[in-house]
Design a protein around this motif. Structure first.
Motif, PDB file in Angstrom:
ATOM      1  N   ALA A 528       1.962   2.581  -2.748  1.00  8.40           N
ATOM      2  CA  ALA A 528       1.064   3.410  -3.569  1.00  8.40           C
ATOM      3  C   ALA A 528       1.390   4.881  -3.392  1.00  8.40           C
ATOM      4  N   HIS A 529       1.597   5.310  -2.151  1.00  3.87           N
ATOM      5  CA  HIS A 529       1.926   6.708  -1.881  1.00  3.87           C
ATOM      6  C   HIS A 529       3.287   7.081  -2.470  1.00  3.87           C
ATOM      7  N   LEU A 530       4.283   6.197  -2.267  1.00  2.00           N
ATOM      8  CA  LEU A 530       5.623   6.479  -2.788  1.00  2.00           C
ATOM      9  C   LEU A 530       5.605   6.542  -4.306  1.00  2.00           C
ATOM     10  N   GLY A 531       4.896   5.606  -4.937  1.00  2.00           N
ATOM     11  CA  GLY A 531       4.813   5.608  -6.401  1.00  2.00           C
ATOM     12  C   GLY A 531       4.172   6.878  -6.929  1.00  2.00           C
ATOM     13  N   GLU A 532       3.107   7.312  -6.286  1.00  2.00           N
ATOM     14  CA  GLU A 532       2.425   8.519  -6.752  1.00  2.00           C
ATOM     15  C   GLU A 532       3.306   9.752  -6.574  1.00  2.00           C
ATOM     16  N   ALA A 533       4.017   9.813  -5.435  1.00  2.00           N
ATOM     17  CA  ALA A 533       4.899  10.964  -5.192  1.00  2.00           C
ATOM     18  C   ALA A 533       6.045  10.987  -6.206  1.00  2.00           C
ATOM     19  N   LEU A 534       6.609   9.837  -6.500  1.00  2.36           N
ATOM     20  CA  LEU A 534       7.695   9.769  -7.483  1.00  2.36           C
ATOM     21  C   LEU A 534       7.199  10.187  -8.873  1.00  2.36           C
ATOM     22  N   TRP A 535       6.039   9.696  -9.241  1.00  2.00           N
ATOM     23  CA  TRP A 535       5.461  10.039 -10.551  1.00  2.00           C
ATOM     24  C   TRP A 535       5.257  11.546 -10.678  1.00  2.00           C
ATOM     25  N   ALA A 550       4.771  -3.948  -6.637  1.00  2.00           N
ATOM     26  CA  ALA A 550       3.824  -4.053  -5.524  1.00  2.00           C
ATOM     27  C   ALA A 550       2.506  -4.673  -5.970  1.00  2.00           C
ATOM     28  N   SER A 551       2.043  -4.312  -7.167  1.00  2.00           N
ATOM     29  CA  SER A 551       0.751  -4.826  -7.641  1.00  2.00           C
ATOM     30  C   SER A 551       0.810  -6.327  -7.943  1.00  2.00           C
ATOM     31  N   LYS A 552       1.989  -6.819  -8.325  1.00  2.00           N
ATOM     32  CA  LYS A 552       2.139  -8.263  -8.521  1.00  2.00           C
ATOM     33  C   LYS A 552       2.050  -9.004  -7.189  1.00  2.00           C
ATOM     34  N   LYS A 553       2.579  -8.371  -6.151  1.00  2.00           N
ATOM     35  CA  LYS A 553       2.564  -8.994  -4.829  1.00  2.00           C
ATOM     36  C   LYS A 553       1.217  -8.820  -4.145  1.00  2.00           C
ATOM     37  N   TYR A 554       0.568  -7.664  -4.392  1.00  2.00           N
ATOM     38  CA  TYR A 554      -0.728  -7.372  -3.767  1.00  2.00           C
ATOM     39  C   TYR A 554      -1.736  -7.013  -4.859  1.00  2.00           C
ATOM     40  N   PRO A 555      -2.158  -7.984  -5.670  1.00  2.00           N
ATOM     41  CA  PRO A 555      -2.985  -7.671  -6.845  1.00  2.00           C
ATOM     42  C   PRO A 555      -4.368  -7.126  -6.521  1.00  2.00           C
ATOM     43  N   ASP A 556      -4.872  -7.381  -5.317  1.00  2.00           N
ATOM     44  CA  ASP A 556      -6.232  -6.960  -4.985  1.00  2.00           C
ATOM     45  C   ASP A 556      -6.288  -5.722  -4.092  1.00  2.00           C
ATOM     46  N   ASN A 557      -5.158  -5.098  -3.852  1.00  2.00           N
ATOM     47  CA  ASN A 557      -5.164  -3.959  -2.939  1.00  2.00           C
ATOM     48  C   ASN A 557      -5.796  -2.734  -3.610  1.00  2.00           C
ATOM     49  N   PRO A 558      -6.845  -2.164  -3.023  1.00  2.00           N
ATOM     50  CA  PRO A 558      -7.552  -1.041  -3.670  1.00  2.00           C
ATOM     51  C   PRO A 558      -6.704   0.223  -3.794  1.00  2.00           C
ATOM     52  N   LYS A 559      -5.851   0.488  -2.824  1.00  2.00           N
ATOM     53  CA  LYS A 559      -5.013   1.695  -2.878  1.00  2.00           C
ATOM     54  C   LYS A 559      -4.054   1.633  -4.064  1.00  2.00           C
ATOM     55  N   LEU A 560      -3.474   0.461  -4.278  1.00  2.00           N
ATOM     56  CA  LEU A 560      -2.578   0.302  -5.419  1.00  2.00           C
ATOM     57  C   LEU A 560      -3.341   0.442  -6.731  1.00  2.00           C
ATOM     58  N   LYS A 561      -4.518  -0.160  -6.787  1.00  2.00           N
ATOM     59  CA  LYS A 561      -5.326  -0.061  -8.004  1.00  2.00           C
ATOM     60  C   LYS A 561      -5.672   1.387  -8.311  1.00  2.00           C
ATOM     61  N   ASP A 562      -6.053   2.142  -7.282  1.00  2.00           N
ATOM     62  CA  ASP A 562      -6.401   3.558  -7.474  1.00  2.00           C
ATOM     63  C   ASP A 562      -5.191   4.351  -7.959  1.00  2.00           C
ATOM     64  N   ALA A 563      -4.031   4.077  -7.350  1.00  2.00           N
ATOM     65  CA  ALA A 563      -2.824   4.808  -7.752  1.00  2.00           C
ATOM     66  C   ALA A 563      -2.476   4.529  -9.209  1.00  2.00           C
ATOM     67  N   LEU A 564      -2.563   3.266  -9.608  1.00  2.00           N
ATOM     68  CA  LEU A 564      -2.249   2.904 -10.989  1.00  2.00           C
ATOM     69  C   LEU A 564      -3.224   3.551 -11.976  1.00  2.00           C
ATOM     70  N   LYS A 565      -4.500   3.635 -11.621  1.00  2.00           N
ATOM     71  CA  LYS A 565      -5.492   4.273 -12.488  1.00  2.00           C
ATOM     72  C   LYS A 565      -5.189   5.755 -12.664  1.00  2.00           C
ATOM     73  N   ARG A 566      -4.844   6.414 -11.558  1.00  2.00           N
ATOM     74  CA  ARG A 566      -4.590   7.856 -11.628  1.00  2.00           C
ATOM     75  C   ARG A 566      -3.362   8.180 -12.473  1.00  2.00           C
ATOM     76  N   LEU A 567      -2.412   7.252 -12.505  1.00  2.00           N
ATOM     77  CA  LEU A 567      -1.152   7.535 -13.177  1.00  2.00           C
ATOM     78  C   LEU A 567      -1.108   7.031 -14.618  1.00  2.00           C
ATOM     79  N   GLN A 568      -2.182   6.427 -15.084  1.00  2.00           N
ATOM     80  CA  GLN A 568      -2.204   5.934 -16.474  1.00  2.00           C
ATOM     81  C   GLN A 568      -2.294   7.091 -17.467  1.00  2.00           C
TER      82      GLN A 568
END
Length: 568
Positions: A528-535, A550-568
């Motif tokens: 999540a951190h690496l994805g946000e920094a790259l974006w 990562a989200s396919k492997k960890y679909p329920d992880n809140p940090k990943l969900k938050d990162a994806l929301k911020r980057l939409q």
């Protein structure tokens, strides 16, 4: 990495006899090659009895010189090999080669077929640069071992491994030359040469051994070790794989299976262990590893049949352990009630406490929180040394059940009982940080650091929390920097440093740390951190690829969900 598993494999399979052999009638004892001419006295006089007693008393008092003289006198008068052996060993332990040699000569005179006596005589001769005597004793060892049905060359190389004397290479080379057509002699030369890091000689000897007996597994295992000792890990792995496939002995298959386990290639490792088990179906240790790997690879049918086989085998003597893994099997499959029943079968042994902890956890997951709490309390009373960890386990259970306030109550109770336990304070701080209570988290982390100032985990947690949930970036950087100095390879701390730098808008440096963290650990928060920094730095495609994977492997992880929301 490659050294331990080959040695372990050799230890596992050395001396294993086929079942048919065990059922045969014992063979008539072979005629030993040497005969003693010593004639013991018919009676024991007072002086002889005195020397025996005085020798033993002197040994107990640590007066080794007096003990030696009395035992040697007793040995001479009684023609007693046991007394001579005690005197020889005493002198050897004191590094007195003159006395050791004298006593060993008597020992051999009275018991010329004693392998230990021949071994000491050979080693003493090497120390005295007396190669003729050393070779004489080495040949005697080979003759005696052959008559006793043992591998004399292996005994010889094992004895030589105990000395650092360089003459041992000359001796084993002479022996290998005289027995040029015997694979065991060449293997012994390779063993001793490899111990002395004479790798060229060792590899040449292994070539000869394998020409004589190409299907013998030990030379392959030793060659693997030599490759690894020379730093050729890739060559060692390739050699071991090829040997296991071409000459599939239990030792080679197990050795390669253990290497695959170390590399976390569990499914492939399971294949090799099953092949080894097919060749040696009564090997309980192999069966045990197959059971563990079956659980790891989620081969439920194989896991169940394996652990039930071990449970029901009276020769295994580890019924409790089998019940534990059957509990693990049901827990992994989601059958929590059956798992609890299996854990409750364990009434003793090293896994009893762990089984009780699993029972308390599963009872809570089944919704019986009051009963779960009673079980945890009972465990804390019966195992006070583990009380702190049991508190942490119970609190983590409540957190996982989305009852953070109840978890905090458990931590408060624990801290009241153990106010100076840094691990408790650290765990409480983590929970407070998750709840967004920055003031409490900071206080708990600092309290933990007051007790353990160089705790890299607490330093990292405090720094990360300040960077993630406040704008106190300079303070955060200082804490994470110190943590990284204490543990420079920790992926969690590398991630924190990357995140602090990202929050400070030091994007280029941030990416360096975040990439290193992601290389070291498969973790959704790091991704999540690496994805946000790259974006943020414009590498949007790479960011999206990382986050989607990562989200396919960890679909329920809140940090990943938050990162994806911020980057939409």
């Amino acid at each position: 990495m490659l050294l331990p598993f080959a040695l372990a494999s050799c230890a596992t399979h050395n001396g294993v006899q086929p079942a048919e052999k065990a059922a045969e009638k014992p063979a008539a004892p072979a005629t030993l090659p040497f005969k003693s001419t010593a004639v013991p006295p018919k009676t024991i006089d007072k002086e002889l009895l005195f020397n025996y007693l005085a020798g033993e008393i002197s040994v107990q008092r640590g007066a080794w010189e007096a003990a030696y003289e009395h035992l040697l006198l007793a040995a001479k008068e009684a023609k007693d090999a046991v007394a001579a052996s005690k005197a020889a060993r005493l002198a050897w332990r004191q590094d007195d080669m003159k006395r050791a040699t004298r006593a060993t000569k008597l020992w051999i005179e009275y018991d010329p077929n004693a392998l230990s006596a021949r071994q000491l005589a050979m080693l003493a001769a090497l120390r005295n640069d007396d190669m003729d005597t050393a070779l004489e004793q080495a040949h005697a060892m080979l003759l005696i071992a052959k008559a006793r049905g043992k591998d004399g060359f292996l005994l010889l190389s094992s004895a030589l491994a105990t000395t650092k004397n360089r003459n041992k290479l000359l001796l084993i080379q002479d022996i290998a030359h005289q027995y040029a057509g015997d694979a065991r002699a060449q293997y012994a030369l390779a063993l001793v040469s490899s111990q002395e890091k004479e790798f060229t000689t060792a590899l040449q000897a292994l070539d000869e051994a394998q020409k004589i007996d190409p299907q013998w597994d030990k030379p392959y295992l030793l060659r693997v070790q030599i490759f690894a000792m020379q730093g050729d890990e890739a060559g060692a792995e390739k050699l071991l794989r090829e040997a296991a496939d071409k000459y599939p002995s239990p030792a080679l298959l197990e050795a390669y299976g253990r290497l695959l386990m170390q590399q976390k290639h569990y499914e492939e490792a399971l294949k090799y262990f099953r092949k080894a088990l097919d060749l040696n179906p009564k090997d309980h240790e192999l069966l045990y590893v197959v059971g563990v790997l079956a659980l790891q690879t989620r081969d439920w049918d194989l896991a169940r049949s394996t652990w039930e086989q071990l449970r029901d085998n009276p020769r295994y003597h580890k019924e409790e352990e089998a019940w534990y893994f059957l509990g693990q099997l049901e827990e992994l499959r989601g059958n929590l009630r059956q798992a609890t029943e299996n854990y409750n079968k364990i009434k003793a042994g090293r896994l009893r406490n762990d089984a009780q902890i699993r029972t308390a956890i599963l009872t809570g997951k089944l919704g019986n929180l009051e009963e779960s709490h009673e079980l945890f309390n009972a465990l804390r009373l019966t195992d006070p040394d583990q009380a702190v960890q049991i508190y942490i386990t119970e609190a983590q259970l409540l957190k996982d059940l989305h009852k953070p306030e109840s978890a905090l109550k458990i931590y408060d109770e624990a801290i009241n009982a153990y106010p100076q336990d840094a691990d408790l304070l650290y765990a409480t701080g983590l929970l407070a940080a998750d709840l967004g209570d920055i003031e409490k988290a900071e206080a708990d982390f600092k309290a933990a650091l007051a007790i353990k100032p160089d705790d890299s985990d607490a330093l990292n947690a405090l720094g990360y929390t300040l960077a993630d949930q406040t704008d106190r970036y300079e303070e955060a950087y200082a804490y994470v920097k110190k943590a990284l100095e204490l543990d420079p390879e920790s992926p969690a701390i590398l991630d924190s440093m990357g995140w602090v730098l990202f929050r400070m808008k030091e994007y280029s440096e941030a990416l360096k740390y975040l990439r290193r963290a992601a290389e070291k650990l498969d973790d959704p928060e790091i991704f999540a951190h690496l994805g946000e920094a790259l974006w943020t730095t414009g590498a949007k495609k790479e960011a999206r690829d990382i986050l989607d994977k990562a989200s396919k492997k960890y679909p329920d992880n809140p940090k990943l969900k938050d990162a994806l929301k911020r980057l939409q």
